[in-house]
Write a protein that holds these residues in place. Structure first.
Motif: not given
Length: 124
Positions: A47-72
């Motif tokens: 739900e909209m209330a569940a995600l927050h980003l200080g700079r966000a404007n009106a509209g949907p929010i999307l976060f990507l947590d990229a768990e990757v192998r080190e060294g790239q």
């Protein structure tokens, strides 16, 4: 053996989730110069209330947590992050200010499946 975890306020259809996963896998394999068989993706809707980003404007929010192998290299990670954000901006109309990508790097041996354990990243 990346784990790419999306958290979003979008409400996506099954088709849209599949399209997102397929496109992100394509971006990852191209930018990181690897194969698709080990790329894992989760898409979690909130739900909209569940995600927050200080700079966000009106509209949907999307976060990507990229768990990757080190060294790239930074350049590969940045190219991948930009490709994903440009895609979701155009496909799902998410404002630039409403997206964030965070990379967490792990030693190869910390990433495993039943049939393999990740190795050390070898930059070509």
């Amino acid at each position: 053996m990346p784990l790419l975890q999306f958290d979003t306020t979008l409400s996506l259809s099954t088709t849209e989730k599949t399209e997102l996963a397929d496109q992100v896998t394509e971006f990852y394999t191209a930018e990181m110069e690897t194969t698709a068989g080990h790329v894992a993706i989760t898409i979690r809707e909130h739900e909209m209330a569940a995600l927050h980003l200080g700079r966000a404007n009106a509209g949907p929010i999307l976060f990507l947590d990229a768990e990757v192998r080190e060294g790239q290299p930074f350049e590969r990670k940045r190219a991948f992050a930009l490709a994903v954000m440009e895609y979701v901006e155009n496909r799902f109309e998410i404002p630039d200010e409403n997206m964030k990508v965070v990379f967490t790097e792990h030693p190869g041996e910390a990433m495993m499946g039943m049939d393999r354990v990740g190795g050390r990243w070898e930059d070509e």
